[in-house]
Design a protein around this motif. Structure first.
Motif, PDB file in Angstrom:
ATOM      1  N   LYS A 317       0.817  -1.212   0.000  1.00 12.25           N
ATOM      2  CA  LYS A 317       0.000   0.000   0.000  1.00 12.25           C
ATOM      3  C   LYS A 317       0.852   1.265   0.000  1.00 12.25           C
ATOM      4  N   VAL A 319       2.475   4.594  -0.922  1.00 14.24           N
ATOM      5  CA  VAL A 319       2.105   5.691  -1.815  1.00 14.24           C
ATOM      6  C   VAL A 319       3.192   5.842  -2.880  1.00 14.24           C
ATOM      7  N   ARG A 381       2.650  12.671   2.078  1.00 16.96           N
ATOM      8  CA  ARG A 381       2.469  11.221   1.955  1.00 16.96           C
ATOM      9  C   ARG A 381       1.334  10.740   2.855  1.00 16.96           C
ATOM     10  N   ASN A 385      -2.207   8.987   1.718  1.00 18.27           N
ATOM     11  CA  ASN A 385      -2.472   7.651   2.239  1.00 18.27           C
ATOM     12  C   ASN A 385      -3.801   7.599   2.995  1.00 18.27           C
TER      13      ASN A 385
END
Length: 411
Positions: A317, A319, A381, A385
């Motif tokens: 997952k 980014v 980030r 996310n």
């Protein structure tokens, strides 16, 4: 972690494959690891080729990922100068180009990508280069003293970085791009215009909306002819018109759409066959995407390696992130988007220090470009996310912290 997996074969000793092999040992794999690559060089880091290595600021040793001693210590069987010709998913065997057959329990495809070529008249002349491998970079560096004028075809990140490097080396640079603006398909027109002006201000002759139709010269390239009738004198041409994921390893059950399609654990449609890095299409926020950069290759390779060993599976997952160094600019891009609804500028473009956000119709940040603002990397980030709506009107205000720009529902 203990594992019952015996032999893992990794096809491709680039960034993803090399880090995956190392991660397997760190995670406790005691079985055999075979790392195969068609290149004849020890695994090396590619991003410096267009920047530090081209400028002579780093050496071949500096960009080597693993030495023979490291590989021996990690018990990694490195096979260079060979490729996989075919796989048998039922027998779990791979046939190599040198005739050897290797048995595997798990197979990881980290085959990377190949450069698109420009098949036009004169493309076989000396002095026309592509930059993908260390050998490519060496060939260009050997000719630097003979080059005063260089034409770069393609204003993507590699082309732009090479333009910056050649200007630092005192060369006359012409940058050719068939699109109206550089990088606009990724960053939008406003940022495309910004980067065009950036290169022009550094003395690059940036020509947009024109294509190369012919290279002229006797045995060595002397000029470039364009569709609009321009004649550009040069002693070297660097072509950077995109890449194609390497998916030559085919199987009727192996699903491919630009790259090998994998799930969130790196599994392909074939049992015990995985893929990671540039050659893979992986799920991110509901869409299969393809990323070609160092950060993704490392993280994806490590994640998939861990999942290959069994036990608790971990979804990938991370980014998406890439960066580019051009002149005195550090450009950082987080996330992934093609159909943003609005954009928001935070900071001042004239100051060469700002953030640029790409929002969807729900005011969720899907991507962001940071220019000389590494301090914003972590909060950006996190915002991407979390996929939480923000208040667009607050984003431009640099007195407000980014984490305070999120939309909060009233009780």
């Amino acid at each position: 972690m203990t594992t019952t997996v015996e032999t893992i074969v990794i096809v491709g000793a680039g960034i993803a494959g090399t880090h995956a092999a190392e991660a397997l040992r760190i995670e406790g794999h005691e079985g055999r690891i075979v790392l195969i690559d068609r290149d004849t060089q020890l695994p090396y880091d590619r991003p410096p080729l267009s920047k530090e290595y081209m400028l002579g600021e780093s050496s071949e040793t500096d960009i080597t990922l693993q030495t023979h001693e490291n590989l021996t210590e990690l018990r990694i069987d490195l096979k260079l100068g060979v490729d996989i010709v075919s796989i048998d998913s039922e027998k779990q065997t791979a046939v190599l180009s040198d005739g050897e057959t290797v048995k595997w329990d798990k197979l990881l495809l980290t085959t990377g990508s190949s450069l698109r070529e420009l098949p036009i008249k004169g493309s076989d002349l000396e002095g026309i280069h592509y930059l993908k491998t260390l050998s490519d970079a060496k060939a260009i560096r050997r000719k630097l003293d003979d080059i005063q004028q260089v034409a770069i075809v393609g204003a993507g990140f590699i082309g732009a970085e090479l333009a910056s490097s050649f200007k630092k080396l005192g060369k006359e640079v012409t940058l050719l791009e068939r699109a109206p603006l550089p990088l606009a398909h990724i960053l939008g027109d406003e940022m495309g215009e910004y980067f065009l002006q950036m290169h022009q201000s550094e003395g690059v002759d940036a020509i947009m909306e024109d294509s190369v139709v012919q290279f002229n010269g006797d045995t060595h390239v002397e000029e470039v002819l364009t569709e609009e009738g321009r004649t550009i004198p040069c002693q070297a041409v660097i072509v950077g018109v995109g890449v194609i994921p390497n998916t030559a390893l085919l199987n009727k059950e192996l699903q491919i759409d630009r790259g090998y399609i994998v799930n969130e654990f790196g599994e392909t449609s074939l049992p015990n066959v995985y893929a990671a890095g540039d050659c893979a299409m992986w799920p991110f926020l509901g869409n299969n995407i393809h990323i070609e950069h160092w950060d993704h290759a490392i993280n994806h390779g490590k994640n998939v390696a861990k999942n290959m060993l069994g036990g608790e599976q971990t979804s990938y997952k991370t980014v998406p992130y890439f960066w580019s160094d051009q002149y005195d600019y550090r450009l950082q891009y987080f996330g992934h988007t093609k159909n943003w609804e609005t954009t928001v500028l935070r900071g001042n473009k004239e100051d060469k220090e700002f953030s640029y956000f790409y929002l969807n119709k729900s005011n969720v940040i899907e991507a962001a470009l940071l220019v000389n603002q590494p301090k914003n990397a972590l909060p950006v980030r996190r915002l991407i996310n979390q996929q939480h709506p923000v208040v667009p009107e607050l984003l431009p205000n640099t007195d407000i912290k980014l984490k305070e720009c999120m939309y909060v529902e009233a009780n």
